[in-house]
Design a protein around this motif. Structure first.
Motif, PDB file in Angstrom:
ATOM      1  N   TRP A 149     -16.503  -2.875   8.570  1.00 35.38           N
ATOM      2  CA  TRP A 149     -15.197  -2.930   7.785  1.00 35.38           C
ATOM      3  C   TRP A 149     -15.005  -2.915   6.233  1.00 35.38           C
ATOM      4  CZ3 TRP A 149     -13.290  -7.117   4.500  1.00 35.38           C
ATOM      5  CH2 TRP A 149     -13.929  -8.417   4.853  1.00 35.38           C
ATOM      6  N   ILE A 154      -6.855  -2.477   1.582  1.00 36.26           N
ATOM      7  CA  ILE A 154      -6.984  -1.423   0.752  1.00 36.26           C
ATOM      8  C   ILE A 154      -6.657  -1.455  -0.703  1.00 36.26           C
ATOM      9  CG2 ILE A 154      -7.076   1.171   0.279  1.00 36.26           C
ATOM     10  CD1 ILE A 154      -6.830   1.616   3.287  1.00 36.26           C
ATOM     11  N   ARG A 155      -5.273  -1.894  -0.588  1.00 36.00           N
ATOM     12  CA  ARG A 155      -4.506  -2.217  -1.919  1.00 36.00           C
ATOM     13  C   ARG A 155      -5.166  -3.282  -2.682  1.00 36.00           C
ATOM     14  NH1 ARG A 155      -3.566  -1.181  -5.808  1.00 36.00           N
ATOM     15  NH2 ARG A 155      -1.808  -1.874  -7.133  1.00 36.00           N
ATOM     16  N   TYR A 210       0.839  -1.312   0.017  1.00 37.79           N
ATOM     17  CA  TYR A 210       0.092   0.067  -0.031  1.00 37.79           C
ATOM     18  C   TYR A 210       0.925   1.177   0.009  1.00 37.79           C
ATOM     19  CZ  TYR A 210      -3.177   3.564   1.985  1.00 37.79           C
ATOM     20  OH  TYR A 210      -3.789   4.797   2.304  1.00 37.79           O
ATOM     21  N   PHE A 225      -8.575   2.197   9.290  1.00 33.61           N
ATOM     22  CA  PHE A 225      -7.614   1.318  10.118  1.00 33.61           C
ATOM     23  C   PHE A 225      -6.859   2.806  10.608  1.00 33.61           C
ATOM     24  CE2 PHE A 225      -2.964   0.201  10.524  1.00 33.61           C
ATOM     25  CZ  PHE A 225      -3.358  -1.050  11.463  1.00 33.61           C
ATOM     26  N   VAL A 230     -10.239  -6.533  10.519  1.00 32.15           N
ATOM     27  CA  VAL A 230      -9.449  -5.199  10.637  1.00 32.15           C
ATOM     28  C   VAL A 230      -9.133  -4.663   9.042  1.00 32.15           C
ATOM     29  CG1 VAL A 230      -7.302  -4.114  11.210  1.00 32.15           C
ATOM     30  CG2 VAL A 230      -8.388  -6.066  12.401  1.00 32.15           C
ATOM     31  N   PRO A 231      -9.636  -3.502   8.889  1.00 32.80           N
ATOM     32  CA  PRO A 231      -9.387  -2.841   7.506  1.00 32.80           C
ATOM     33  C   PRO A 231      -7.992  -2.372   7.356  1.00 32.80           C
ATOM     34  CG  PRO A 231     -10.707  -1.206   8.935  1.00 32.80           C
ATOM     35  CD  PRO A 231     -10.303  -2.593   9.706  1.00 32.80           C
ATOM     36  N   ARG A 232      -7.218  -3.141   7.178  1.00 34.13           N
ATOM     37  CA  ARG A 232      -5.584  -2.922   7.072  1.00 34.13           C
ATOM     38  C   ARG A 232      -5.315  -2.195   5.785  1.00 34.13           C
ATOM     39  NH1 ARG A 232      -2.807  -7.003  10.533  1.00 34.13           N
ATOM     40  NH2 ARG A 232      -4.284  -8.349  11.110  1.00 34.13           N
ATOM     41  N   PRO A 233      -4.650  -1.254   5.803  1.00 37.07           N
ATOM     42  CA  PRO A 233      -4.222  -0.811   4.271  1.00 37.07           C
ATOM     43  C   PRO A 233      -3.796  -1.740   3.098  1.00 37.07           C
ATOM     44  CG  PRO A 233      -2.943   0.475   6.137  1.00 37.07           C
ATOM     45  CD  PRO A 233      -3.694  -0.921   6.776  1.00 37.07           C
ATOM     46  N   SER A 234      -3.178  -3.049   3.620  1.00 38.47           N
ATOM     47  CA  SER A 234      -2.779  -3.944   2.581  1.00 38.47           C
ATOM     48  C   SER A 234      -4.164  -4.466   1.990  1.00 38.47           C
ATOM     49  CB  SER A 234      -2.071  -5.143   3.216  1.00 38.47           C
ATOM     50  OG  SER A 234      -2.920  -5.887   4.170  1.00 38.47           O
TER      51      SER A 234
END
Lengths: 398, 293
Positions: B82, B62-63, A179, A398, B56-60
């Motif tokens: 989430w 999102i990617r 990201y 997050f 958990v809406p981790r940035p990874s």
């Protein structure tokens, strides 16, 4: 009398309409289009080792670092805010968000902005009044923070309101395997803090020092994140640059210059299961201010640095606890520029459900001085905070 | 050399995969793989052994959503906590709700347990009904067809392949369903308790009766008062089974089991929730094996 007659005359009409055509109102029922609405209330009980009157004599040590009291301002009971949020799609191209803070003094537009949903190449444009994505804490609302108040360095450099102005934001998500997000923002200057922009008269030459052309505040940042097993690492670099033109209290003479705030943030958050985690979050901020003081006729070039570091452990859905250390550790204008001015904070939370939270927080603050004598003063603060949310389900980023 | 080979291999698979699909849960990944075969590249956002309500809406993630041509969700409010921030931050116009690239599987089913009145005083309830339909194996062919239909709209060139795969799946699945029906027949009418109303579809399908939940209200942790009431009821009505999910603490279930002599069963609720449930077929095999033993 007239009213009564009218009502009586209309009565049969109303009644017949209701009884014969019961479906009338549902044909034009718009209730399905009501936006997502939520109301969040935050209140606290505050007990300080110094009285509210005495507190006015103390300020964060250092130059131009005013004390702010955004939340938990008074000893005793506080209603920090009632936050009303509205959110919905506008159409296939935009969404709209409105966040309003009601408090005993009035209503404030905390945020009101549109966001695009249909730009190509992973771009997104936002416009209106919004919290800047500078750093880590700035864009989060108070009820998302792990502690009841902002770190000293945020209050001092960015004000407790944070960088929250009218502006435009463009963000881009890079097509990298991890990201990576880059963003730029232009904003109107604020009325408080590092980026005030107002015209005033130079008393010596009797000429006007003109405010910079708005928008005069430029912000940029780059954020990266990746996972290692169940741990997420997120780090960012940010900068905010803008004019600083501040008139003295009487409007003659002041400061004519510019300010840049740099920020670096790091978050490491490891989840043990769906509910339990340990997170470590830190930010370092530096503020450079340069320009001329038209009163003293001196060139000003000062640098200040501050940081915070916090550790939060969530045992399960109900219990969380955390420690925070925060400090202003450099101020070039002070006699002893590298004297550390620190605060230590501890908190314990009980969350009866996802929608309610009770938090006890204790802080030992030795960063404040008496504004007349310059002597340091230790201040202890205990805060018992309650936060409640109703309405649409708030999903946090997050 | 090894590196070059690996790169070539990766490149090859990237070229073969025509559609990037992001799905919320492992069972959707399994279905999509069955229908899409090598024409799809799938990423699963949630883990099978964690609470499906709290991802958990981790940035990874999102990617991963930003890369997708198609986002398939369970729906029924299960992802409400989430998924919205992931969609919002993905900057991906192709998977926004209402577009061709967004598929909500709950739209193809009728959800049970729809509450007649809604208040958070009754816990974190789902106003749309019970979203845990994954525990009913009978819904799968319908969902496979829905996925085939949507993949065909996105990639019309391989439409026949998707439809054929869905039809083949349905045929094979009927054999499984018949087998499971037979295996579950002796369990009909069995009374039990569960932690959360996670297995209602499964229980309804095979005629088992849930008489209570370990959590006093949806999403609220067990209280001692509620637990004692439950024990009293189970003793009085001779309830001998406890279904425990894999992501909540089994402390209370163990305590109840000890007090009542009931059997505590760790039930998987999704593919990969437990080790043996590594495929869609193995998920129901494991559930049935554990409950019938």
């Amino acid at each position: 009398m007239k009213k009564t007659v009218l009502t009586m005359a209309l009565m049969p009409l109303l009644l017949s309409a209701e009884s014969t055509y019961t479906n009338y109102s549902s044909s034009f029922n718009q209730s399905a289009f009501v936006p997502d609405v939520s109301l969040i209330i935050d209140g606290s009980y505050v007990n300080r080792s110094v009285s509210d009157d005495e507190m006015e004599n103390y300020a964060l040590a250092g130059s131009e670092l005013p004390e702010y009291n955004e939340f938990n301002a008074n000893s005793g009971l506080n209603l920090n805010y009632a936050e009303l949020s509205l959110h919905s799609d506008v159409d296939q191209a935009f969404t709209l968000d409105g966040v309003f803070h009601f408090n005993t003094e009035g209503v404030e537009i905390e945020e009101a902005y549109f966001t695009t949903t249909s730009l190509p190449w992973s771009f997104q444009l936002k416009g209106g009044k919004f919290k800047s994505s500078f750093g880590r804490l700035n864009k989060q609302h108070q009820h998302v923070w792990d502690f009841a108040d902002a770190p000293l360095v945020y209050n001092a450099f960015l004000t407790p309101e944070g960088l929250n102005h009218i502006g435009l934001q463009l963000q881009w998500l890079a097509p990298t395997p991890w990201y990576m997000m880059a963003g730029v923002e232009v904003m109107q200057s604020g009325k408080e803090g590092s980026f005030v922009n107002e015209s005033f008269t130079d008393g010596t030459s009797n000429t006007e020092v003109k405010a910079a052309t708005e928008p005069a505040l430029y912000i940029g940042y780059l954020k990266n994140s990746f996972d290692i097993r169940d741990a997420t690492i997120l780090f960012g670099l940010s900068a905010a640059h803008g004019a600083t033109k501040t008139a003295d209290d009487i409007g003659v003479d002041g400061f004519d210059g510019k300010t840049t705030v740099y920020g670096a943030d790091l978050l490491v958050k490891n989840y043990f299961d769906s509910y339990s985690y340990l997170s470590w979050q830190s930010e370092v901020l530096q503020r450079d201010t340069s320009g001329d003081n038209t009163t003293t006729l001196a060139a000003v070039d000062e640098t200040q640095r501050g940081a915070y570091s916090q550790l939060v452990y969530a045992y399960n859905q109900n219990w969380r606890t955390g420690l925070r250390f925060d400090t202003i550790f450099h101020d070039s204008q002070e006699l002893d520029p590298d004297k550390m001015r620190n605060r230590y904070t501890a908190m314990l939370e009980y969350n009866p459900s996802e929608f309610s939270r009770i938090r006890a927080q204790y802080a030992h603050n030795s960063a404040f001085t008496d504004t007349t004598t310059g002597n340091y003063k230790d201040i202890d603060t205990f805060i018992l905070e309650i936060n409640l949310a109703i309405g649409s389900h708030g999903a946090h980023s997050f | 050399m090894k590196k070059i080979l690996l790169t070539l291999l990766l490149l090859n698979s990237a070229l073969l995969a025509e559609i990037n699909v992001a799905v919320s849960y492992p069972f959707i990944a399994a279905l999509t793989k069955t229908v899409g075969g090598d024409k799809v590249e799938i990423v699963t956002l949630a883990k099978g052994n964690w609470d499906p309500h709290f991802v958990v809406p981790r940035p990874s993630l999102i990617r991963q959503v930003s890369r997708a041509d198609l986002l398939i969700i369970n729906g029924g409010g299960l992802e409400i906590g989430w998924m919205p921030p992931l969609i919002r931050q993905s900057h991906n116009r192709h998977i926004q709700p209402g577009t061709k690239g967004f598929l909500d599987l709950s739209q193809f089913l009728t959800l049970i347990d729809k509450p007649t009145s809604v208040s958070r005083a009754n816990g974190d309830i789902h106003p749309e009904g019970n979203p845990h339909y994954v525990t009913d194996p009978y819904v799968m062919p319908k969902l496979a067809n829905a996925i085939a239909q949507r993949l065909s709209e996105i990639d019309p060139d391989h439409s026949t392949e998707y439809q054929n795969n869905a039809t083949t799946f349905e045929k094979k699945w009927q054999i499984n369903l018949a087998r499971w029906e037979k295996e579950m027949a002796p369990m009909k009418g069995t009374e039990l308790i569960q932690y959360h109303e996670l297995f209602n579809y499964f229980l309804k399908r095979y005629g088992l009766v849930s008489v209570g939940n370990i959590e006093p209200l949806p999403g609220i942790n067990p209280s001692s008062r509620h637990t004692l009431e439950l024990i009293k009821y189970m003793k009085a009505h001779n309830v001998k089974l406890i279904l425990q999910d894999v992501y909540h603490s089994s402390k209370t279930a163990k305590y109840i089991a000890e007090k009542t002599g009931a059997k505590e069963i760790l039930m998987p609720h999704d593919v990969d929730a437990v080790h043996e449930a590594d495929t869609l077929t193995h998920l129901y095999d494991t559930m049935i094996k554990r409950i019938t033993q």
